[in-house]
Every structure is written in C-alpha cells, then in structure tokens.
Design a protein around this motif. Structure first.
Motif, mmCIF file in Angstrom:
data_model
loop_
_atom_site.group_PDB
_atom_site.id
_atom_site.type_symbol
_atom_site.label_atom_id
_atom_site.label_comp_id
_atom_site.label_asym_id
_atom_site.label_seq_id
_atom_site.Cartn_x
_atom_site.Cartn_y
_atom_site.Cartn_z
ATOM 1 N N LEU A 89 31.912 30.723 45.457
ATOM 2 C CA LEU A 89 33.286 30.613 45.317
ATOM 3 C C LEU A 89 33.596 30.299 44.010
ATOM 4 C CD1 LEU A 89 34.468 30.408 48.926
ATOM 5 C CD2 LEU A 89 34.203 32.597 47.595
ATOM 6 N N LEU A 90 33.143 28.815 43.865
ATOM 7 C CA LEU A 90 33.618 28.102 42.499
ATOM 8 C C LEU A 90 32.853 28.799 41.288
ATOM 9 C CD1 LEU A 90 32.818 24.276 43.863
ATOM 10 C CD2 LEU A 90 35.094 25.554 43.268
ATOM 11 N N TRP A 91 31.443 29.141 41.508
ATOM 12 C CA TRP A 91 30.986 29.867 40.343
ATOM 13 C C TRP A 91 31.693 31.124 39.925
ATOM 14 C CZ3 TRP A 91 28.731 34.881 39.991
ATOM 15 C CH2 TRP A 91 28.233 35.071 38.776
ATOM 16 N N THR A 92 32.217 31.803 40.812
ATOM 17 C CA THR A 92 33.127 33.297 40.778
ATOM 18 C C THR A 92 34.405 32.695 40.068
ATOM 19 O OG1 THR A 92 32.011 34.068 42.795
ATOM 20 C CG2 THR A 92 34.291 35.175 41.799
ATOM 21 N N VAL A 93 34.955 31.815 40.378
ATOM 22 C CA VAL A 93 36.145 31.215 39.606
ATOM 23 C C VAL A 93 35.851 30.812 38.018
ATOM 24 C CG1 VAL A 93 38.226 29.674 39.570
ATOM 25 C CG2 VAL A 93 37.481 30.915 41.922
ATOM 26 N N ALA A 94 34.706 30.092 38.137
ATOM 27 C CA ALA A 94 34.497 29.527 36.682
ATOM 28 C C ALA A 94 34.150 30.832 35.888
ATOM 29 C CB ALA A 94 33.280 28.606 36.913
ATOM 30 N N SER B 233 25.043 28.421 36.063
ATOM 31 C CA SER B 233 24.617 29.341 36.732
ATOM 32 C C SER B 233 23.177 29.351 37.430
ATOM 33 C CB SER B 233 24.730 30.807 35.887
ATOM 34 O OG SER B 233 26.071 30.958 35.590
ATOM 35 N N VAL B 234 22.281 28.626 36.696
ATOM 36 C CA VAL B 234 21.109 28.593 37.181
ATOM 37 C C VAL B 234 20.905 27.542 38.200
ATOM 38 C CG1 VAL B 234 18.474 27.402 36.488
ATOM 39 C CG2 VAL B 234 19.776 29.289 35.039
ATOM 40 N N LEU B 235 21.816 26.527 38.403
ATOM 41 C CA LEU B 235 21.801 25.702 39.424
ATOM 42 C C LEU B 235 22.482 26.224 40.726
ATOM 43 C CD1 LEU B 235 23.045 22.392 37.720
ATOM 44 C CD2 LEU B 235 20.796 22.739 38.658
ATOM 45 N N VAL B 236 23.369 27.216 40.436
ATOM 46 C CA VAL B 236 23.846 27.991 41.814
ATOM 47 C C VAL B 236 22.655 28.793 42.183
ATOM 48 C CG1 VAL B 236 25.400 29.690 42.479
ATOM 49 C CG2 VAL B 236 26.247 27.822 41.111
ATOM 50 N N LEU C 11 21.759 37.215 41.461
ATOM 51 C CA LEU C 11 23.057 37.486 40.605
ATOM 52 C C LEU C 11 23.170 36.253 39.791
ATOM 53 C CD1 LEU C 11 25.434 38.989 39.957
ATOM 54 C CD2 LEU C 11 26.767 37.695 41.722
ATOM 55 N N THR C 12 23.206 35.135 40.294
ATOM 56 C CA THR C 12 23.634 34.173 39.352
ATOM 57 C C THR C 12 22.307 33.508 38.696
ATOM 58 O OG1 THR C 12 22.999 32.633 41.231
ATOM 59 C CG2 THR C 12 25.236 33.011 41.042
ATOM 60 N N GLY C 13 21.216 33.831 39.028
ATOM 61 C CA GLY C 13 20.063 33.679 38.344
ATOM 62 C C GLY C 13 19.958 34.404 36.944
ATOM 63 N N ALA C 14 20.022 35.845 37.397
ATOM 64 C CA ALA C 14 20.027 36.633 36.125
ATOM 65 C C ALA C 14 21.167 36.471 35.174
ATOM 66 C CB ALA C 14 20.222 38.053 36.508
ATOM 67 N N THR C 15 22.455 36.157 35.484
ATOM 68 C CA THR C 15 23.414 35.636 34.848
ATOM 69 C C THR C 15 23.070 34.365 33.818
ATOM 70 O OG1 THR C 15 24.820 36.596 36.366
ATOM 71 C CG2 THR C 15 25.887 35.222 34.662
ATOM 72 N N GLY C 16 22.610 33.587 34.714
ATOM 73 C CA GLY C 16 22.363 32.006 33.932
ATOM 74 C C GLY C 16 21.207 32.402 32.958
ATOM 75 N N LEU C 17 20.333 33.160 33.175
ATOM 76 C CA LEU C 17 19.180 33.536 31.992
ATOM 77 C C LEU C 17 19.989 34.082 30.941
ATOM 78 C CD1 LEU C 17 15.970 34.117 34.291
ATOM 79 C CD2 LEU C 17 16.828 32.142 32.954
ATOM 80 N N GLY C 18 20.903 34.926 31.349
ATOM 81 C CA GLY C 18 21.515 35.666 30.141
ATOM 82 C C GLY C 18 22.394 34.887 29.272
ATOM 83 N N LEU C 19 22.936 33.788 30.013
ATOM 84 C CA LEU C 19 23.936 32.938 29.400
ATOM 85 C C LEU C 19 23.037 31.936 28.262
ATOM 86 C CD1 LEU C 19 26.591 32.105 32.044
ATOM 87 C CD2 LEU C 19 26.792 33.367 29.861
ATOM 88 N N LEU C 20 21.841 31.641 28.972
ATOM 89 C CA LEU C 20 21.162 30.709 28.211
ATOM 90 C C LEU C 20 20.673 31.265 27.019
ATOM 91 C CD1 LEU C 20 19.018 28.862 31.247
ATOM 92 C CD2 LEU C 20 20.768 27.997 29.548
ATOM 93 N N PHE C 21 20.210 32.877 27.052
ATOM 94 C CA PHE C 21 19.736 33.325 25.854
ATOM 95 C C PHE C 21 20.763 33.576 24.860
ATOM 96 C CE2 PHE C 21 16.335 34.712 28.848
ATOM 97 C CZ PHE C 21 15.225 34.042 28.129
ATOM 98 N N THR C 22 21.879 33.667 25.030
ATOM 99 C CA THR C 22 22.929 33.903 24.470
ATOM 100 C C THR C 22 23.464 32.538 23.701
ATOM 101 O OG1 THR C 22 24.792 34.063 26.101
ATOM 102 C CG2 THR C 22 23.704 36.148 25.391
ATOM 103 N N GLY C 23 23.262 31.559 23.857
ATOM 104 C CA GLY C 23 23.525 30.320 23.650
ATOM 105 C C GLY C 23 24.774 29.717 24.399
ATOM 106 N N ALA C 24 25.181 29.974 25.489
ATOM 107 C CA ALA C 24 26.255 29.436 26.284
ATOM 108 C C ALA C 24 25.354 28.642 27.338
ATOM 109 C CB ALA C 24 27.023 30.418 27.012
#
Length: 122
Positions: A105-110, A70-73, A50-63
């Motif tokens: 939990l921290l990732w979910t809140v962030a 997300s990748v660290l989590v 979940l966090t890996g896919a989200t992290g890669l998606g965020l990196l590709f969108t510029g965030a």
C-alpha cells in the motif's frame, strides 16, 4: 493476479468470520483457511514480480531512491511468498504477510506521487 488473489484471500477470511467457522465442520473451516493462505502467498509472488521489475527499471533509468525502495518491497514480498507456516509471525496471516501488505500500500501511494510529480515536470 495480485489483486485477484488478495480479494480471494480476504473473501475466504470474511466467509469464516461471518459464522462459517462456528457452524461448519472443522475440515471445511481448515480448507477455507488454507485456501486463503494459498491466495495470499500467490498474491505476494505477484507483488514481488511487479515491484522487482519496476525497481530494476527505475535503477536502469537512474532513479536510484525509487528503484532501491521498489527492490526492497520486492524482497519483502518474495520472503512473504515463501511463508508456509501454519501459524505465527511467518504464516501468510502473520506479521510478515501483514508487513508485505502494508508495504504494498505504501509503495502504491509513493509510486503514484512520483508519477504525478514527474508528469507535471515533463
């Protein structure tokens, strides 16, 4: 899968805490403990995906910041999903598993805060 495995793991630990451990046969207690460890390992696999896919998606969108977080989590969760020690820091019930839970939990809140802030600016 993530939440189901975590709830299953915590439910099995609760069964042991509510008296099964002192009244039950040692083989039954160890089977329940091992089943909870398997549930926590499986939940960390889901967290890593979940966090890996989200992290890669965020990196590709510029965030960049959110993507790196997300990748660290995902890396910690992947490490926690590979824990097979019976006890100690590297067991699913040890420090690494607890760290993965706190990071989740921290990732979910962030992520929730970032999504809410982003929806207000759109």
């Amino acid at each position: 899968m993530l939440a189901t495995c975590q709830l299953l793991g915590y439910g099995l630990i609760a069964v042991l805490a509510l008296g099964t451990a002192e009244r039950g046969d040692e083989a039954v207690v160890m089977a329940l403990y091992d089943a909870s460890a398997i549930a926590f390992v499986a939940s960390n696999v889901g967290l890593a995906l979940l966090t890996g896919a989200t992290g890669l998606g965020l990196l590709f969108t510029g965030a960049r910041i959110a993507g790196i977080g997300s990748v660290l989590v995902a890396i910690v969760a992947a490490g926690a999903s590979l824990t097979y020690a019976a006890e100690g820091a590297f067991s699913p019930h040890g420090d690494l598993g607890f760290t993965a839970l706190i990071l989740q939990l921290l990732w979910t809140v962030a992520a929730a805060i970032a999504l809410l802030r982003r929806s207000r600016t759109d």
